[in-house]
Each structure stands twice: as structure tokens, then as C-alpha cells.
Design a protein around this motif. Structure first.
Motif, mmCIF file in Angstrom:
data_model
loop_
_atom_site.group_PDB
_atom_site.id
_atom_site.type_symbol
_atom_site.label_atom_id
_atom_site.label_comp_id
_atom_site.label_asym_id
_atom_site.label_seq_id
_atom_site.Cartn_x
_atom_site.Cartn_y
_atom_site.Cartn_z
ATOM 1 N N VAL A 74 0.863 -1.184 0.000
ATOM 2 C CA VAL A 74 0.000 0.000 0.000
ATOM 3 C C VAL A 74 0.898 1.232 0.000
ATOM 4 O O VAL A 74 1.763 1.374 0.872
ATOM 5 C CB VAL A 74 -0.926 0.043 1.241
ATOM 6 N N LEU A 75 0.699 2.093 -0.982
ATOM 7 C CA LEU A 75 1.520 3.305 -1.082
ATOM 8 C C LEU A 75 0.723 4.520 -0.620
ATOM 9 O O LEU A 75 -0.452 4.674 -0.955
ATOM 10 C CB LEU A 75 1.996 3.505 -2.522
ATOM 11 N N ILE A 124 3.412 -1.183 3.924
ATOM 12 C CA ILE A 124 2.907 0.185 3.744
ATOM 13 C C ILE A 124 4.128 1.080 3.573
ATOM 14 O O ILE A 124 5.033 1.060 4.411
ATOM 15 C CB ILE A 124 2.074 0.647 4.958
ATOM 16 N N SER A 125 4.157 1.840 2.496
ATOM 17 C CA SER A 125 5.349 2.637 2.211
ATOM 18 C C SER A 125 4.979 3.869 1.381
ATOM 19 O O SER A 125 3.815 4.057 1.021
ATOM 20 C CB SER A 125 6.367 1.765 1.448
ATOM 21 N N THR A 126 5.989 4.691 1.090
ATOM 22 C CA THR A 126 5.794 5.819 0.167
ATOM 23 C C THR A 126 6.453 5.430 -1.160
ATOM 24 O O THR A 126 7.372 4.598 -1.170
ATOM 25 C CB THR A 126 6.454 7.106 0.712
ATOM 26 N N PRO A 127 6.032 6.019 -2.281
ATOM 27 C CA PRO A 127 6.632 5.643 -3.562
ATOM 28 C C PRO A 127 8.149 5.813 -3.594
ATOM 29 O O PRO A 127 8.864 4.945 -4.108
ATOM 30 C CB PRO A 127 5.955 6.584 -4.567
ATOM 31 N N LYS A 128 8.649 6.896 -3.005
ATOM 32 C CA LYS A 128 10.106 7.139 -3.044
ATOM 33 C C LYS A 128 10.858 6.076 -2.250
ATOM 34 O O LYS A 128 11.897 5.570 -2.688
ATOM 35 C CB LYS A 128 10.420 8.541 -2.507
ATOM 36 N N GLU A 143 6.018 -12.498 -4.960
ATOM 37 C CA GLU A 143 4.733 -13.001 -4.457
ATOM 38 C C GLU A 143 3.641 -11.932 -4.455
ATOM 39 O O GLU A 143 2.546 -12.164 -3.941
ATOM 40 C CB GLU A 143 4.910 -13.530 -3.020
ATOM 41 N N LEU A 144 3.949 -10.761 -5.011
ATOM 42 C CA LEU A 144 3.021 -9.627 -4.913
ATOM 43 C C LEU A 144 1.725 -9.878 -5.686
ATOM 44 O O LEU A 144 1.743 -10.219 -6.856
ATOM 45 C CB LEU A 144 3.702 -8.352 -5.433
ATOM 46 N N LYS A 145 0.602 -9.710 -4.973
ATOM 47 C CA LYS A 145 -0.714 -9.931 -5.587
ATOM 48 C C LYS A 145 -1.478 -8.623 -5.789
ATOM 49 O O LYS A 145 -2.277 -8.498 -6.700
ATOM 50 C CB LYS A 145 -1.567 -10.832 -4.680
ATOM 51 N N LEU A 146 -1.234 -7.664 -4.883
ATOM 52 C CA LEU A 146 -2.062 -6.454 -4.874
ATOM 53 C C LEU A 146 -1.241 -5.229 -4.490
ATOM 54 O O LEU A 146 -0.515 -5.255 -3.504
ATOM 55 C CB LEU A 146 -3.204 -6.651 -3.855
ATOM 56 N N LEU A 147 -1.363 -4.169 -5.292
ATOM 57 C CA LEU A 147 -0.740 -2.891 -4.937
ATOM 58 C C LEU A 147 -1.838 -1.833 -4.933
ATOM 59 O O LEU A 147 -2.494 -1.607 -5.953
ATOM 60 C CB LEU A 147 0.365 -2.513 -5.936
ATOM 61 N N SER A 148 -2.057 -1.220 -3.773
ATOM 62 C CA SER A 148 -3.093 -0.190 -3.626
ATOM 63 C C SER A 148 -2.438 1.158 -3.326
ATOM 64 O O SER A 148 -1.379 1.212 -2.702
ATOM 65 C CB SER A 148 -4.046 -0.549 -2.479
ATOM 66 N N ILE A 149 -3.087 2.227 -3.773
ATOM 67 C CA ILE A 149 -2.587 3.578 -3.494
ATOM 68 C C ILE A 149 -3.701 4.340 -2.797
ATOM 69 O O ILE A 149 -4.795 4.497 -3.341
ATOM 70 C CB ILE A 149 -2.170 4.314 -4.793
ATOM 71 N N ASP A 150 -3.440 4.787 -1.576
ATOM 72 C CA ASP A 150 -4.450 5.495 -0.789
ATOM 73 C C ASP A 150 -4.334 6.996 -1.019
ATOM 74 O O ASP A 150 -3.219 7.538 -1.039
ATOM 75 C CB ASP A 150 -4.254 5.170 0.708
ATOM 76 N N TYR A 176 -3.692 -3.672 -9.463
ATOM 77 C CA TYR A 176 -3.507 -2.305 -8.973
ATOM 78 C C TYR A 176 -4.874 -1.683 -8.669
ATOM 79 O O TYR A 176 -5.797 -1.763 -9.478
ATOM 80 C CB TYR A 176 -2.813 -1.439 -10.017
ATOM 81 N N VAL A 177 -4.963 -1.050 -7.482
ATOM 82 C CA VAL A 177 -6.193 -0.340 -7.115
ATOM 83 C C VAL A 177 -5.808 1.049 -6.620
ATOM 84 O O VAL A 177 -4.999 1.184 -5.694
ATOM 85 C CB VAL A 177 -6.997 -1.083 -6.027
ATOM 86 N N LEU A 178 -6.364 2.055 -7.266
ATOM 87 C CA LEU A 178 -6.009 3.439 -6.950
ATOM 88 C C LEU A 178 -7.232 4.150 -6.376
ATOM 89 O O LEU A 178 -8.302 4.132 -6.990
ATOM 90 C CB LEU A 178 -5.527 4.106 -8.248
#
Length: 203
Positions: A74-75, A124-128, A143-150, A176-178
Motif C-alpha cells: 500500500v503506497l 505500507i510505504s511511500t513511492p520514493k 509473491e506480490l498480488k495487490l498494490l493499492s494507493i491510498d 492495482y487499485v487506486l
């Protein structure tokens, strides 16, 4: 009912938190995200976007720890948002085995690398920071299944936008879910990058 078809652990947690019925946005978005497609989730403040992000992440990972590499990322914009979301996740993962880890610019990258290496499920991280971890081989996406951006509006800023594009070039395949309040033209431009064949949910 968007909550009825969720993992039993999630339903138990919702009951414990006295969340009985989904918001209009959650009713629309949860089934679409669960189907596995890339999704733009556009809704006003307090529509339930962050809760949707947490619930769909838990659902995707079946509420249990597996392996060592993160299966969901999650970014967020900054340290403050990262810690806020981390606390929110802990409310939902209190009684299951999922391991949530939070990283941000101010935390030394070598510390993050060694702690991630111990084994996590949700990062949970920031893009940079995420981009820096990739460049230093500090995180595996195998193993990554899902990347979400809050609250994705922050990606309009050039440095975050570029970091985001760079991150997605390092990922072979994931959903990807934005989430955002408005679909800024610059966010829509991600369709030609990593949000291909995406669905748009508006509430």
C-alpha cells in the motif's frame, strides 16, 4: 451486500467493530476489486475508501501469513499517512496472523531492508522509499498480488509520479487499485502504464 461474501475472519472483525452495513461506495467497489481487475476508486472523503482498501487487502491474502515476501503493498503520501494507515490495519489484523510493516523516508533504508527480510505480508510505504528499496534489492515482488494507493492525488507531484512509474516497471504482475477523491488527468494517464484494462468505480 458487499460484506456477506468476505472471509469469515473479516466478518468477525467487522462485527467486533460494530460495522454492520457497507457504504454505497463499498457496495459498488468491493465486488469489483475482489474480481481481480485493476480499479480506479473515485469517491468523496468519508465514503469508506480506506476501509475498503483494508478489507480487500485482507480478503486477497485470506487473512493469513504466508512465506516471507510481501503479497500486498500500500503506497501513501508520507510518514504521517503511513503510520495512520498502519494503525488502521492493526485494528483489523489483531486476531489473525498477517504481518504488517510500515516504512517511510525518515527510517534508514538498511533497517527497512533487514526488517522486511524477516518476513512480512503487507508493506505500507511511500513511492520514493519503495523505489529505493527496489533499487537496493531490499524487497521482493515475486509473491506480490495487490498494490493499492491510498489518497492517490499526491502522485500528481512529479517526483512521486516518476517513482510510481519506476516501481511498476519492477513488478511483473499484480492487481492495482487506486483510491482518490477526483480522477486527475495525470492519474488517468496511468492507464497507459500499469492500469491497463482498468474499471472505474465512482460514488
Amino acid at each position: 451486500m458487499a460484506f456477506k461474501k468476505l472471509h469469515n475472519d473479516i466478518k468477525e472483525t467487522l462485527k467486533r467493530l460494530e460495522i454492520t452495513s457497507p457504504t454505497n461506495f463499498q457496495t459498488k467497489s468491493i465486488p469489483v476489486i475482489k474480481s481481480g481487475v485493476n480499479t480506479f476508486c473515485i469517491a468523496p472523503k468519508d465514503a469508506g475508501k480506506t476501509t475498503t482498501l483494508i478489507l480487500t487487502t485482507l480478503q486477497k491474502l485470506k487473512c493469513e501469513a504466508v512465506g516471507n515476501a510481501p503479497r500486498a503493498v500500500v503506497l501513501v503520501e508520507n510518514k504521517e499517512k503511513a503510520l495512520e494507515l498502519y494503525d488502521a490495519f492493526l485494528t483489523y489484523t489483531k486476531y489473525n496472523s498477517l504481518r504488517v510493516y510500515v516504512g517511510y523516508e525518515e527510517l534508514h533504508i538498511d533497517i527497512q531492508k533487514s526488517e522486511i527480510f524477516e518476513g512480512i505480508d503487507i508493506l505500507i510505504s511511500t513511492p520514493k522509499t519503495m523505489n529505493k528499496l527496489f533499487l537496493l534489492n531490499g524487497v521482493s515482488t515475486s509473491e506480490l498480488k495487490l498494490l493499492s494507493i491510498d489518497d492517490a492525488e499526491f502522485l500528481i507531484q512529479k517526483s512521486d509520479y516518476q517513482a510510481m512509474v519506476s516501481i511498476t516497471q519492477s513488478i511483473i504482475k499484480c492487481q492495482y487499485v487506486l483510491y482518490a477523491e477526483k480522477l486527475h488527468p495525470k492519474l488517468k494517464r496511468f492507464e497507459s502504464n500499469f492500469m491497463e484494462h482498468s474499471k472505474l468505480i465512482k460514488a
